[in-house]
Write a protein that holds these residues in place. Structure first.
Motif, PDB file in Angstrom:
ATOM      1  N   GLU A 179     -12.919 -37.427   6.443  1.00 16.55           N
ATOM      2  CA  GLU A 179     -14.242 -36.932   6.849  1.00 16.55           C
ATOM      3  C   GLU A 179     -14.822 -36.012   5.775  1.00 16.55           C
ATOM      4  N   GLU A 180     -13.968 -35.159   5.219  1.00 18.84           N
ATOM      5  CA  GLU A 180     -14.428 -34.241   4.182  1.00 18.84           C
ATOM      6  C   GLU A 180     -14.798 -34.987   2.901  1.00 18.84           C
ATOM      7  N   LEU A 181     -14.070 -36.064   2.594  1.00 15.33           N
ATOM      8  CA  LEU A 181     -14.410 -36.868   1.417  1.00 15.33           C
ATOM      9  C   LEU A 181     -15.801 -37.470   1.566  1.00 15.33           C
ATOM     10  N   GLU A 182     -16.071 -38.012   2.731  1.00 15.82           N
ATOM     11  CA  GLU A 182     -17.385 -38.610   2.972  1.00 15.82           C
ATOM     12  C   GLU A 182     -18.489 -37.564   2.818  1.00 15.82           C
ATOM     13  N   ALA A 183     -18.249 -36.377   3.372  1.00 19.13           N
ATOM     14  CA  ALA A 183     -19.247 -35.310   3.259  1.00 19.13           C
ATOM     15  C   ALA A 183     -19.379 -34.834   1.815  1.00 19.13           C
ATOM     16  N   ALA A 184     -18.262 -34.782   1.102  1.00 22.96           N
ATOM     17  CA  ALA A 184     -18.294 -34.320  -0.293  1.00 22.96           C
ATOM     18  C   ALA A 184     -19.085 -35.277  -1.170  1.00 22.96           C
TER      19      ALA A 184
ATOM     20  N   ARG B 104     -15.840 -27.636  -2.634  1.00 24.51           N
ATOM     21  CA  ARG B 104     -15.191 -27.031  -1.467  1.00 24.51           C
ATOM     22  C   ARG B 104     -14.538 -28.089  -0.579  1.00 24.51           C
ATOM     23  N   ARG B 105     -15.137 -29.255  -0.506  1.00 26.74           N
ATOM     24  CA  ARG B 105     -14.659 -30.276   0.427  1.00 26.74           C
ATOM     25  C   ARG B 105     -13.625 -31.233  -0.177  1.00 26.74           C
ATOM     26  N   LEU B 106     -13.600 -31.373  -1.484  1.00 25.11           N
ATOM     27  CA  LEU B 106     -12.748 -32.385  -2.114  1.00 25.11           C
ATOM     28  C   LEU B 106     -11.268 -32.017  -2.263  1.00 25.11           C
ATOM     29  N   PRO B 107     -10.909 -30.753  -2.506  1.00 22.75           N
ATOM     30  CA  PRO B 107      -9.512 -30.457  -2.875  1.00 22.75           C
ATOM     31  C   PRO B 107      -8.464 -30.913  -1.873  1.00 22.75           C
TER      32      PRO B 107
ATOM     33  N   SER C 257     -23.526 -38.758  -4.688  1.00 24.38           N
ATOM     34  CA  SER C 257     -24.598 -37.974  -5.301  1.00 24.38           C
ATOM     35  C   SER C 257     -24.190 -37.552  -6.709  1.00 24.38           C
ATOM     36  N   ALA C 258     -25.175 -37.164  -7.499  1.00 19.68           N
ATOM     37  CA  ALA C 258     -24.888 -36.727  -8.867  1.00 19.68           C
ATOM     38  C   ALA C 258     -23.978 -35.505  -8.874  1.00 19.68           C
ATOM     39  N   ALA C 259     -24.210 -34.589  -7.932  1.00 18.33           N
ATOM     40  CA  ALA C 259     -23.374 -33.388  -7.858  1.00 18.33           C
ATOM     41  C   ALA C 259     -21.937 -33.754  -7.522  1.00 18.33           C
ATOM     42  N   ALA C 260     -21.765 -34.686  -6.593  1.00 15.93           N
ATOM     43  CA  ALA C 260     -20.414 -35.098  -6.208  1.00 15.93           C
ATOM     44  C   ALA C 260     -19.717 -35.815  -7.361  1.00 15.93           C
ATOM     45  N   GLN C 261     -20.437 -36.684  -8.061  1.00 15.95           N
ATOM     46  CA  GLN C 261     -19.829 -37.391  -9.186  1.00 15.95           C
ATOM     47  C   GLN C 261     -19.355 -36.417 -10.259  1.00 15.95           C
TER      48      GLN C 261
END
Length: 576
Positions: free
Chosen positions: A243-248, A259-262, A286-290
């Motif tokens: 769930e956190e990966l999807e949000a990240a 914050r969500r990926l680690p 998103s660009a930020a996530a990439q």
């Protein structure tokens, strides 16, 4: 009740008296003791236990546990939070390590004899008082929580306050207590695990890191005897991480993604197959996530088994499973992973798994114009035949990427293709039209990139390669261009270049498309190339001089000065 009254009014009993009372209570059957005598004994026992110095004698006599149970039972008969209960609580808290069993005995008596509402109210007071009294790192707190017959819900708020901040002095104890409760108290597992998972995505990195370590170790079953508990924890941890990966991946800010990926990446460390979801979702992120993923992923890949990463990467490139389509363009994340694995192998003087090189090379042609990009990180680990096979794909890359790829081949230790062999193979490639062909411009750029690597493609390497090139049949299209570039970059190679030009003239180069370049090269090499002009057939010499009148003037001047050294046919063309 009478015993409590007696305890509150009776004078202190010496330690020896307490031990004697203990002996009497434990050694006499209830039926043999009258009601008045029992009240007297209980009063003496209570006073003895509350008296300073009584406990060591009782402990030596093995009676302390029994008396704790009696006192706990006695306290449970009193009104909730009465003066007697308050005195007993203060007595226990004054030396909590020596008297915590008294608190437990009292709690169990309350749990057996009264409603859950009364028990919870008393347990709330007992635990809150103990929490306040103990040192921030005192494991007795955890021990009591694990041994209590039931925990009131207010305990969760105490635990939450302990881990509310990275600066909390109780943080370490709070985290390990949450872990132990989740592992050892089934009823509290969901609440404690959810709080730990919440901390895994906290805004403070110093708070996230230890929480993630705990959750990952719990999900892996470290120190857990119950398989069912491990399964429950692992299932919830992995679902929460997904769930956190999807949000990240949808996050618009890098801070949120970081914050969500680690947690997900940490679980990948134990289950490398989880990388597949990250690779599959990257291109749509998103660009930020990439940007965040590309920053964090190398640290993970440095520690994962190469074979496991290889399996995931190849499956992604092939489009496995069917829900994850094969990549049609050079996706940054698989490329980054390949570069990290290659750098990791190079750093230790090792190599990448053979399955990785074979798998990637097998996919290069299917991946179209961008396929060569996936081969670039692996170039230093290829053998000679693999290097030759991948050259056409490399020539489909942009000029900058092509230059980088050839440099990787040239500077590998040892190089899969020797410098002269690489130049020869480039000249053997034939320019073709169409998407799968080798663009002429790319061939020119590739040869020029090699020549520019002067430390590798030395004068000796260049001339040795060209000596083989001028013997090829048919002559490669770039032959003359490479000879000219060699002469420009290595002026002291002029003598060797004259030998190459002489060989070409002997092979009747005027009958090929290279003739214009040949004449230009000879004109640039004047006066060293005079003998080559004189050796040309008259018709070819006449045409060459017509396009280079300056050369004709120089040859005429030379022929007039040294007429005997000039062939008769050449003199005729020169009008002499």
């Amino acid at each position: 009740t009478a015993a409590a009254a007696a305890a509150s009014s009776a004078p202190p009993v010496p330690a020896s008296g307490g031990a004697a009372a203990a002996s009497r209570v434990s050694g006499v059957a209830p039926a043999e003791v009258s009601g008045a005598a029992l009240k007297e004994l209980l009063g003496q026992l209570t006073a003895a236990l509350l008296a300073t110095g009584a406990e060591p004698s009782l402990r030596v006599g093995g009676q302390l546990g029994a008396h704790h149970r009696i006192l706990g039972r006695l306290a449970s008969t009193q009104p909730l939070l009465s003066g007697y209960q308050g005195a007993l609580l203060e007595h226990a808290l004054s030396l909590p390590h020596e008297r915590h069993e008294l608190l437990l005995a009292w709690a169990y008596a309350e749990f057996r004899e009264h409603s859950l509402e009364r028990y919870d109210e008393l347990a709330d007071v007992l635990l809150a008082s103990l929490h306040e009294r103990l040192a921030p790192n005192d494991r007795l707190w955890t021990k009591l929580l694990l041994q209590m017959p039931r925990l009131p819900r207010t305990v969760l708020e105490l635990l939450r306050s302990d881990v509310a901040s990275a600066a909390s002095p109780r943080l370490t104890l709070g985290l390990t207590t949450l872990r132990d409760l989740a592992l050892q108290r089934d009823a509290w597992r969901p609440a404690c695990l959810e709080l730990l998972l919440e901390l895994c995505t906290a805004g403070s990195a110093p708070l996230r890191a230890p929480s993630i370590r705990l959750v990952v170790s719990m999900a892996a079953g470290e120190g857990v005897a119950q398989a069912a508990a491990v399964d429950q924890i692992a299932a919830r941890a992995h679902s929460h991480a997904a769930e956190e990966l999807e949000a990240a991946l949808a996050a618009e800010e890098e801070e949120e993604a970081a914050r969500r990926l680690p947690l997900y990446l940490a679980l990948c460390n134990r289950s490398p197959s989880m990388l597949a979801a990250l690779l599959a979702g990257f291109d749509g992120a998103s660009a930020a996530a990439q940007a965040t993923v590309q920053e964090l992923l190398p640290g993970l890949l440095l520690h994962l088994p190469m074979e496991a990463v290889t399996e995931v990467l190849l499956a992604q490139l092939r489009g496995e499973p069917d829900a994850s389509p094969p990549l049609a363009a050079a996706s940054p994340l698989p490329l980054l992973a390949l570069h990290v694995l290659a750098d990791r192998a190079t750093a230790v003087g090792g190599t990448v798994p053979a399955a990785l090189t074979a798998g990637v090379l097998g996919l290069v042609s299917r991946l179209g114009p961008h396929g060569g990009a996936y081969a670039v990180p692996l170039l230093p680990f290829l053998d000679e035949s693999q290097s030759v096979a991948v050259l056409p794909a490399l020539l489909r890359l942009d000029k900058g990427d092509l230059t980088e790829a050839l440099a990787a081949l040239a500077h590998a230790e040892p190089p899969p293709l020797a410098p002269r062999a690489l130049l020869l193979q480039l000249h053997l490639l034939k320019p073709e039209d169409g998407e799968r062909g080798v663009p002429l411009k790319a061939l020119i750029d590739a040869v020029q990139a090699c020549i520019n690597e002067r430390e590798v493609f030395t004068r000796a390497e260049l001339t040795a390669a060209l000596e083989e090139v001028v013997q090829l049949d048919p002559l490669p299209l770039l032959t003359m261009r490479t000879i000219i570039q060699t002469m420009v970059n290595w002026p002291d190679a002029a003598t060797a270049v004259m030998g190459l030009l002489r060989t070409l003239l002997e092979r009747e180069v005027w009958a090929t498309k290279l003739w214009g370049g040949y004449v230009r090269c000879c004109s640039m090499a004047m006066p060293l190339s005079r003998e080559l002009f004189y050796a040309m057939p008259p018709a070819q010499l006449e045409a060459a001089l017509a396009s280079h009148p300056d050369v004709k003037q120089k040859l005429v001047a030379h022929a007039r000065a040294e007429r005997g050294a000039v062939p008769t046919a050449a003199l005729g063309v020169l009008g002499l």
